[in-house]
Enzyme design. Structure first.
Site, PDB file in Angstrom:
ATOM      1  N   LYS A  47       0.834  -1.216   0.000  1.00 27.03           N
ATOM      2  CA  LYS A  47       0.000   0.000   0.000  1.00 27.03           C
ATOM      3  C   LYS A  47       0.867   1.264   0.000  1.00 27.03           C
ATOM      4  CE  LYS A  47      -1.650   1.468   4.126  1.00 27.03           C
ATOM      5  NZ  LYS A  47      -1.356   2.841   4.530  1.00 27.03           N
ATOM      6  N   ASN A  48       1.858   1.301   0.900  1.00 30.62           N
ATOM      7  CA  ASN A  48       2.619   2.540   1.047  1.00 30.62           C
ATOM      8  C   ASN A  48       3.624   2.765  -0.079  1.00 30.62           C
ATOM      9  OD1 ASN A  48       1.122   3.124   3.263  1.00 30.62           O
ATOM     10  ND2 ASN A  48       2.675   2.502   4.757  1.00 30.62           N
ATOM     11  N   CYS A  63      -4.872   7.626   9.554  1.00 35.08           N
ATOM     12  CA  CYS A  63      -5.159   7.013  10.854  1.00 35.08           C
ATOM     13  C   CYS A  63      -4.986   7.999  11.995  1.00 35.08           C
ATOM     14  CB  CYS A  63      -4.203   5.843  11.077  1.00 35.08           C
ATOM     15  SG  CYS A  63      -4.689   4.365  10.188  1.00 35.08           S
ATOM     16  N   ARG A 116       0.348  14.418  13.403  1.00 35.11           N
ATOM     17  CA  ARG A 116       0.821  14.281  12.014  1.00 35.11           C
ATOM     18  C   ARG A 116       0.876  15.607  11.243  1.00 35.11           C
ATOM     19  NH1 ARG A 116      -1.448   8.742   9.532  1.00 35.11           N
ATOM     20  NH2 ARG A 116       0.593   8.743   8.523  1.00 35.11           N
ATOM     21  N   ASP A 157       4.855   0.734  12.123  1.00 37.94           N
ATOM     22  CA  ASP A 157       3.659   0.073  11.584  1.00 37.94           C
ATOM     23  C   ASP A 157       3.510  -1.372  12.064  1.00 37.94           C
ATOM     24  OD1 ASP A 157       3.157   2.410  10.299  1.00 37.94           O
ATOM     25  OD2 ASP A 157       3.746   1.727   8.310  1.00 37.94           O
ATOM     26  N   ARG A 208      -8.275  -0.861   5.087  1.00 40.87           N
ATOM     27  CA  ARG A 208      -7.427   0.150   4.427  1.00 40.87           C
ATOM     28  C   ARG A 208      -6.031  -0.393   4.120  1.00 40.87           C
ATOM     29  NH1 ARG A 208      -6.935   5.297   7.636  1.00 40.87           N
ATOM     30  NH2 ARG A 208      -5.592   5.690   5.879  1.00 40.87           N
TER      31      ARG A 208
HETATM   32  C1  EPZ Z   1       4.316   6.957   6.279  1.00 43.09           C
HETATM   33  O1  EPZ Z   1       3.567   7.994   6.884  1.00 43.09           O
HETATM   34  C2  EPZ Z   1       3.389   5.776   6.203  1.00 43.09           C
HETATM   35  N1  EPZ Z   1       2.235   6.121   5.394  1.00 43.09           N
HETATM   36  C3  EPZ Z   1       2.955   5.342   7.582  1.00 43.09           C
HETATM   37  O2  EPZ Z   1       2.179   4.177   7.473  1.00 43.09           O
HETATM   38  C4  EPZ Z   1       4.194   5.030   8.410  1.00 43.09           C
HETATM   39  O3  EPZ Z   1       3.801   4.763   9.732  1.00 43.09           O
HETATM   40  C5  EPZ Z   1       5.145   6.226   8.413  1.00 43.09           C
HETATM   41  O4  EPZ Z   1       5.458   6.608   7.041  1.00 43.09           O
HETATM   42  C6  EPZ Z   1       6.453   5.948   9.119  1.00 43.09           C
HETATM   43  O5  EPZ Z   1       7.078   4.836   8.557  1.00 43.09           O
HETATM   44  C7  EPZ Z   1       2.318   6.095   4.086  1.00 43.09           C
HETATM   45  O6  EPZ Z   1       3.342   5.806   3.487  1.00 43.09           O
HETATM   46  C8  EPZ Z   1       1.071   6.410   3.339  1.00 43.09           C
HETATM   47  P1  EPZ Z   1       6.398  10.352   8.271  1.00 43.09           P
HETATM   48  P2  EPZ Z   1       4.097   9.494   6.865  1.00 43.09           P
HETATM   49  O7  EPZ Z   1       6.236  11.607   7.522  1.00 43.09           O
HETATM   50  O8  EPZ Z   1       4.758   9.756   5.578  1.00 43.09           O
HETATM   51  C9  EPZ Z   1       6.433  13.668  11.737  1.00 43.09           C
HETATM   52  C10 EPZ Z   1       0.429   2.711   7.996  1.00 43.09           C
HETATM   53  O9  EPZ Z   1       0.025   2.151   9.048  1.00 43.09           O
HETATM   54  N2  EPZ Z   1       6.299  14.685  10.674  1.00 43.09           N
HETATM   55  O10 EPZ Z   1       7.663   9.574   8.091  1.00 43.09           O
HETATM   56  O11 EPZ Z   1       2.971  10.332   7.287  1.00 43.09           O
HETATM   57  C11 EPZ Z   1       5.166  12.836  11.883  1.00 43.09           C
HETATM   58  O12 EPZ Z   1       4.201  13.502  12.646  1.00 43.09           O
HETATM   59  C12 EPZ Z   1       0.854   4.140   8.007  1.00 43.09           C
HETATM   60  O13 EPZ Z   1       0.463   2.144   6.897  1.00 43.09           O
HETATM   61  C13 EPZ Z   1       6.359  16.013  11.029  1.00 43.09           C
HETATM   62  O14 EPZ Z   1       6.525  16.377  12.198  1.00 43.09           O
HETATM   63  O15 EPZ Z   1       5.170   9.405   8.029  1.00 43.09           O
HETATM   64  C14 EPZ Z   1       5.693  11.589  12.533  1.00 43.09           C
HETATM   65  O16 EPZ Z   1       5.828  11.795  13.906  1.00 43.09           O
HETATM   66  C15 EPZ Z   1       0.527   4.893   9.232  1.00 43.09           C
HETATM   67  N3  EPZ Z   1       6.239  16.950  10.031  1.00 43.09           N
HETATM   68  C16 EPZ Z   1       7.091  11.425  11.908  1.00 43.09           C
HETATM   69  O17 EPZ Z   1       7.420  12.731  11.377  1.00 43.09           O
HETATM   70  C17 EPZ Z   1       6.074  16.603   8.731  1.00 43.09           C
HETATM   71  O18 EPZ Z   1       5.973  17.505   7.867  1.00 43.09           O
HETATM   72  C18 EPZ Z   1       7.167  10.404  10.770  1.00 43.09           C
HETATM   73  O19 EPZ Z   1       6.180  10.694   9.803  1.00 43.09           O
HETATM   74  C19 EPZ Z   1       6.014  15.240   8.374  1.00 43.09           C
HETATM   75  C20 EPZ Z   1       6.144  14.291   9.380  1.00 43.09           C
END
Ligand code: EPZ
Length: 419
Positions: free
Chosen positions: A22-23, A116, A121, A308, A400
């Site tokens: 998915k991701n 989610c 986020r 995850d 999802r």
């Molecule tokens: C991706 O989310 C995945 N989703 C998530 O999978 C996964 O948990 C996550 O990466 C971490 O591996 C998809 O790929 C669609 P991040 P993403 O930006 O891109 C903070 C699942 O269960 N952050 O790496 O949203 C954020 O709040 C899902 O399949 C900021 O502060 O993750 C978090 O604490 C859930 N500012 C951390 O970074 C920003 O601008 C990591 O988030 C962006 C992120």
């Protein structure tokens, strides 16, 4: 409302093939926007988020169709620049449309993304990076963003944190930018490498994904007919590994490389589960239910242990002998499911980002509510390993991320049905 009815206590036996990730497929579908030609994306799982992304691409004027596990996107006509709020608000991945649509046509209206409920986020890194590349971004009324750019300018970006989504957004923005973009402290996840591989197939000069520093040389235009197959889902594989660990039995997973699941396999072995690599794409997982606690597990960006998989591991550890400590470092609020596990008899204490799990001898079936995707998977694992019957409501969260979850589990001996 769909729900699962699960009769626990049945060992798993058999073989499961791991579907596409998915991701990985979501950013790749967003990347098809950059291509004026036809992109055929194979190995696309049939999931709600993937359907939402298809609908978004159609709403932008692209021709999109599904043919079994393939999605075909003809990128000739991109006639709209507003992503319907009802679609963008359904999932987090909608945010990466920004880089792609702005890169291709220079303007987008998009609402804040959904996804989610696992913490606040924010999207600050996405916005600051695209601004650094030349985008003007205004927050219009009711959380709708209006973004414009004449043409992205290649630049150097150092991310504060290796955010997966921000890395993808910048990669997409950089493809049609003027000059070279360098992303430092980039996310290293296998899905980032898959996106790079897809962009390379499109003819983009991009390298470094997986190392933490990614270089992208922008092009004026992309028009190519290509066929690309998405990588298998390491989290789905990890979830099935956790299912066997918790229920006992023996499962062969096929079509999955070992490296992306190596941190999961490592910790499951520490727990007492046997994991055997049969060849480069197949592995056998065996559990005799003699599970041992793990002193400390800390989630972290790849190649660390994935956030995850945190909920699924807590389910497994809830029946392991001894006390385990899990520290969630990626998301602020990813223990929403714990209360439900406690209804089943688990002994877990959560304080901010730390969960202390004292293994119990048995879990008992209960009425449960899935409140997010991986939390829902964790409840399914607990219910499969519990004594008696459990009912899990709101399985749309599970849908999802897991294609035909209950059918796959039934095929290997679980007693689970959808109602
Ligand atoms: C991706 O989310 C995945 N989703 C998530 O999978 C996964 O948990 C996550 O990466 C971490 O591996 C998809 O790929 C669609 P991040 P993403 O930006 O891109 C903070 C699942 O269960 N952050 O790496 O949203 C954020 O709040 C899902 O399949 C900021 O502060 O993750 C978090 O604490 C859930 N500012 C951390 O970074 C920003 O601008 C990591 O988030 C962006 C992120």
């Amino acid at each position: 409302m769909n729900r699962f009815i699960i009769e626990g206590g049945n060992r798993l036996h058999g073989e499961l093939r791991i579907p596409g990730a998915k991701n990985a497929v979501l950013p790749i579908l967003a990347a098809t926007i950059l291509n004026r030609g036809t992109s055929i994306i194979k190995n696309c799982p049939n999931l709600e988020d993937v359907k939402t992304m298809q609908e978004i691409l159609s709403s932008l004027g692209l021709e999109v169709q599904r043919d079994n596990q393939s999605i075909i996107v003809c990128g000739k006509n991109l006639s709209a620049n507003a992503i319907p709020e009802s679609l963008a608000g359904k999932m987090r991945s909608s945010i990466v449309l920004m880089g792609a649509v702005l890169g291709r046509i220079g303007e987008i209206y998009i609402s804040y993304p959904g996804g989610c409920a696992i913490g606040p986020r924010p999207i600050d890194m996405h916005l600051s990076s695209l601004r650094k590349m030349g985008a003007e971004i205004d927050d219009l009324y009711k959380g709708i963003l209006h973004c414009k750019v004449k043409r992205f300018q290649g630049t150097e970006i150092l991310l504060d944190y290796p955010s997966v989504g921000a890395t993808e957004n910048i990669m997409l923005a950089a493809c049609l930018a003027d000059g070279e973009t360098i992303i430092r402290n980039a996310a290293k996840e296998p899905e980032i490498v898959d996106l790079q591989n897809f962009l390379q197939e499109l003819g983009v000069e991009i390298y470094g994904a997986g190392t933490g520093v990614i270089h992208i040389n922008g092009r004026r235009e992309i028009e190519k007919d290509i066929t690309y197959s998405v990588i298998p889902d390491r989290i789905v594989a990890g979830t099935y590994m956790a299912c066997v660990a918790a229920t006992g039995g023996e499962l062969v997973l096929t079509g999955i490389d070992y490296e992306p699941v190596s941190s999961i396999a490592y910790l499951l072995r520490n727990c007492g589960v046997s994991i055997e690599r049969l060849n480069s794409k197949n592995m056998r997982i065996k559990s005799d239910l003699n599970l041992k606690a793990i002193e400390v597990i800390r989630t972290s960006p790849y190649p660390g242990f994935p956030t995850d998989m945190q909920p699924q591991f807590v389910s497994v550890l809830s029946k392991a002998s001894g006390t385990s400590v899990v520290i969630e470092t990626v998301f602020e609020n990813r223990y929403g499911y714990v209360e439900q596990l406690m209804r089943m008899g688990a002994d877990i204490t959560v304080r901010e980002r730390v969960a202390v799990i004292k293994g119990v001898k048995r879990l008992t079936g209960a009425f449960l509510d899935a409140s997010d995707l991986r939390g829902g998977a964790a409840l399914t694992i607990a219910a499969l390993s519990a004594e008696g019957t459990s009912i899990i409501n709101n399985v749309m969260h599970i849908d999802r991320g897991y294609e035909a979850f209950e059918k796959s589990l039934s095929m290997v001996g679980a007693k689970i049905k959808r109602e």
